[in-house]
Design an enzyme around this catalytic site. Structure first.
Site, mmCIF file in Angstrom:
data_model
loop_
_atom_site.group_PDB
_atom_site.id
_atom_site.type_symbol
_atom_site.label_atom_id
_atom_site.label_comp_id
_atom_site.label_asym_id
_atom_site.label_seq_id
_atom_site.Cartn_x
_atom_site.Cartn_y
_atom_site.Cartn_z
ATOM 1 N N THR A 81 -0.982 7.609 -1.360
ATOM 2 C CA THR A 81 -2.241 7.359 -1.930
ATOM 3 C C THR A 81 -3.145 6.423 -1.455
ATOM 4 O O THR A 81 -3.917 5.940 -1.000
ATOM 5 C CB THR A 81 -1.610 7.487 -3.422
ATOM 6 O OG1 THR A 81 -1.476 5.515 -3.171
ATOM 7 C CG2 THR A 81 -0.964 7.855 -3.904
ATOM 8 N N ASP A 97 -4.724 -10.130 11.788
ATOM 9 C CA ASP A 97 -3.729 -9.682 11.468
ATOM 10 C C ASP A 97 -3.630 -11.631 10.633
ATOM 11 O O ASP A 97 -3.061 -12.259 11.527
ATOM 12 C CB ASP A 97 -2.503 -9.756 11.156
ATOM 13 C CG ASP A 97 -1.881 -8.828 10.313
ATOM 14 O OD1 ASP A 97 -1.987 -8.303 9.676
ATOM 15 O OD2 ASP A 97 -1.792 -10.017 9.184
ATOM 16 N N ASP A 133 0.046 -12.746 10.285
ATOM 17 C CA ASP A 133 0.938 -12.617 11.493
ATOM 18 C C ASP A 133 0.969 -13.204 11.961
ATOM 19 O O ASP A 133 0.911 -14.613 12.560
ATOM 20 C CB ASP A 133 0.656 -10.913 12.514
ATOM 21 C CG ASP A 133 1.060 -9.580 11.627
ATOM 22 O OD1 ASP A 133 2.471 -10.464 10.854
ATOM 23 O OD2 ASP A 133 0.920 -8.859 12.188
ATOM 24 N N ARG A 148 0.582 -1.078 -0.400
ATOM 25 C CA ARG A 148 -0.146 0.065 -0.028
ATOM 26 C C ARG A 148 1.253 1.401 0.097
ATOM 27 O O ARG A 148 1.670 1.455 0.837
ATOM 28 C CB ARG A 148 -1.065 0.155 1.153
ATOM 29 C CG ARG A 148 -2.090 1.144 1.061
ATOM 30 C CD ARG A 148 -2.855 1.455 2.771
ATOM 31 N NE ARG A 148 -3.743 0.380 2.746
ATOM 32 C CZ ARG A 148 -5.147 0.021 2.830
ATOM 33 N NH1 ARG A 148 -5.279 1.486 3.657
ATOM 34 N NH2 ARG A 148 -6.052 -0.951 3.030
#
Ligand code: URA
Length: 209
Positions: free
Chosen positions: A108, A200, A203, A104
């Site tokens: 933006t 997550d 993770d 990501r």
């Protein structure tokens, strides 16, 4: 409009409950995700076309049915998608596997492709894009767009858990893509995590945080 299929099978729901449980350790989490992926692959492949063939049994000729044309392709989104890939390959060992990596952009907040490696015949295969968590839909949409750009037309998305926001985003950008999930949860929180979700996925799968 692509359909959303929620795999309600009791085995999937049972295992998903342990996957969600924060007490589940990394080894068990990985094994459970692998098992659910296998079960979901069984559901997802319900509509693959069959062709009639003749085989010889020890007793005589028999009409059988085989999956016709080219087989499937799997495209896990790195890294959490990897955790579902082997489970699917157990049922579909002839599937070829491509990989897509996205990060990501901090400015933006848009997903940026940093890695893409596809089988050379990807465009003629039915491809299953794999990502355990369909949160905002940003990664799934970017992966689907990247595949379409390379001529791939038959696309499905497989996730463990989806947020309604992610489903809406994929349906808007890729209305023809079927979405297969084990559960649709309540919402996203302010950090982009699915509530209640499982935390997550990457993770928990790889023991990082
Ligand atoms: N990715 C995850 O791993 N978990 C979420 O809840 C959302 C995105």
């Amino acid at each position: 409009m692509g359909n959303v299929f929620v795999c309600e099978h009791p085995l999937i729901q049972h295992k998903l409950t342990y996957i969600r449980d924060k007490q589940t350790n990394t080894k068990d989490f990985r094994e459970l995700v692998d098992e659910v992926a296998t079960l979901m692959a069984y559901e997802l492949t319900r509509d693959v076309p069959l062709e009639t063939v003749e085989v010889q049994t020890p007793v005589g000729p028999a009409e059988g049915r085989l999956i016709s044309g080219r087989m499937l392709g799997l495209v896990p989104i790195l890294r959490a998608g990897l955790g579902m890939t082997d489970g699917i390959l157990k049922l579909i060992p002839a599937a070829k596997v491509g990989h897509i990596g996205l990060y990501r952009d901090p400015a933006t907040l848009q997903p940026v492709e940093y890695y893409l490696n596809l089988p050379t015949d990807a465009a003629s295969r039915m491809l299953i894009v794999i990502d355990p968590m369909l949160a905002t839909g940003g990664s799934a949409n970017a992966a689907l767009a990247a595949l379409k750009q390379r001529g791939c037309k038959q696309l499905k998305l497989m996730c463990l858990i989806a947020a309604p926001e992610g489903i809406a985003a994929v349906q808007q950008a890729h209305p023809e893509v079927d979405i297969h999930v084990a559960a649709v949860d309540e919402r996203l929180n302010e950090h982009g995590y699915i509530v209640p979700g499982l935390g997550d996925a990457g993770d928990r799968m790889y023991g990082t945080n």
